[in-house]
Design an enzyme around this catalytic site. Structure first.
Site: not given
Length: 432
Positions: A95, A228, A230, A232
């Protein structure tokens, strides 16, 4: 207590705690923990991600599973594909963390795994199968992108001449974000879109907003979005300031209410939300539920109560009428559509929000069990009563580090500082 899984999958130092052997063993356990034979695997742009993805795929193949590969993509793309195809989804990502970390997120038909499923997976990590079965089937998921893009058909997007910058954090949504922005926002520019395996989230993305903010101001743009690693999460800014996830939810919720699409006239936020945003929702007669911190708690409340939208101030935003999980790009595209339709600026759409002074302080190197002491509980109760109804006081242990987070927000800045100081001093004294 789980040994490997935390609040959002497995997380650890790449090549150390999170190595090729662990990924292989986890891959072996997928079929047994979840009971499905197909898995879609995606990964972000960290140097360690392809290795972990391929080793996990090898473990799954060794148990006769059918493996579909997505390559570099965002977490919500994997979650959605797994839901649509009713298969297991695995995303290799840490993340918003630096490239030195990595992680593994596992989805059961698009939804995050249960405690029982994670416990079964952990038994395979600790005691891997020694007998290897004939390998299953491996192929690239050729319909992966097209399946995900079906979500956007529900938005009825049209081209806009808004001047936009978006920061992909040298991360997982670099390709899909450019594809959608080029199509619907031709006056947009992508920043931090050249990953080298080492620069994901480095001085960029939603955890480092100043670069994007200065770029938007310098170039007199209408709006900026920052994702960010990843994909999400998302935060936004204009020429005036940076807006958090709760404020984005506020903009979207009011729009949905005007369209009669806000189910039960309700949104879901977390206990970290600024009291000022709660007062703004109250002014617009929109009800708010506050969950524990973590998008899985927000998702649970949304699903159980059949609400439309919720999220965290960190930028996790779930638009449940479109997608069952958080997706920064989806939220950004909806905000762009709102700006186009309403012909209003971000400043105008958020003018009723008066955020309260807000501080978060980490007390490091302390025994987190101090929060269980009756004297500490009593002091926290007294301070909550002193702060009053329209205030925030949240003291909680970190789930991953040896520290306690103290968050206070109230309209009275002097009272805020006094409260923070009293709490930190007392907790340190009792916990020493």
């Amino acid at each position: 207590m789980r040994k490997y899984f935390g609040t959002d999958g497995i997380r650890g130092k790449a090549f150390e705690q999170l190595n090729a052997y662990l990924a292989f063993k986890l891959g072996q356990g997928l079929k047994h923990a979840i009971g499905l034979n197909d898995v879609i695997i995606g990964y972000d742009t960290r140097e360690s991600s392809p290795m972990l993805a391929h080793m996990l795929a090898s473990g799954a193949l060794s148990e006769g599973m059918n493996v579909f590969f997505a390559g570099i993509c965002s977490t919500p793309m994997v979650a959605y594909y797994a839901k649509e195809k009713q298969m297991i989804g695995v995303m290799i990502t840490a993340s918003h963390n630096p490239y030195t970390d990595n992680g593994i997120k596992v989805f059961n038909k698009g939804y995050k795994t249960t405690l029982m499923e994670e416990e079964i997976l952990e038994t395979f990590i600790d005691t891997p199968k020694l007998k290897i079965k004939p390998f299953g089937h491996f192929q690239f998921a050729k319909d992966f992108k097209d399946t995900y893009l079906k979500i956007y058909e529900q938005l009825n997007l049209s081209k806009t001449d808004l001047k936009i910058a978006y920061d992909s954090a040298n991360g997982a949504n670099i390709h899909i974000a450019k594809s959608l922005m080029d199509q619907y926002a031709p006056n947009s520019i992508q920043l931090n879109h050249q990953p080298n395996g080492l620069n994901i989230n480095k001085d960029c993305g939603s955890t480092h907003m100043n670069h994007l903010f200065e770029y938007v101001k310098k170039n007199h743009l209408d709006v900026g979005f920052s994702f960010d690693g990843d994909g999400d999460r998302v935060l936004m800014c204009d020429n005036n300031r940076i807006y958090d996830g709760d404020e984005m939810i506020y903009v979207i919720a009011n729009y949905l209410k005007d369209k009669n699409q806000l189910k039960n006239n309700h949104v879901v936020l977390t206990k970290m939300s600024n009291p000022g945003i709660l007062k703004a929702f109250e002014k617009h007669n929109i009800l708010v539920s506050l969950t524990d911190v973590g998008d899985k708690y927000v998702s649970k409340e949304l699903t159980e109560k059949d609400y439309t939208i919720g999220g965290e101030n960190s930028g996790h935003i779930i638009l449940r009428h479109l997608l069952h999980t958080g997706d920064g790009l989806l939220a950004a595209m909806l905000v762009i559509q709102i700006l186009k339709e309403t012909k209003k600026t971000i400043k105008q759409l958020t003018e009723d929000i008066q955020l309260f002074p807000y501080r978060l302080v980490n007390i490091k190197n302390i025994d987190k069990s101090v929060l269980n002491k009756e004297s500490v509980k009593k002091m926290l109760k007294e301070h909550k009563e002193k702060l009053g109804k329209h205030a925030l006081l949240l003291v909680r242990p970190s789930g991953t580090e040896n520290l306690i987070r103290v968050t206070v927000s109230t309209e009275n800045k002097t009272l805020l500082e006094e409260t923070i100081t009293d709490l930190i001093n007392y907790i340190k004294k009792v916990g020493s």
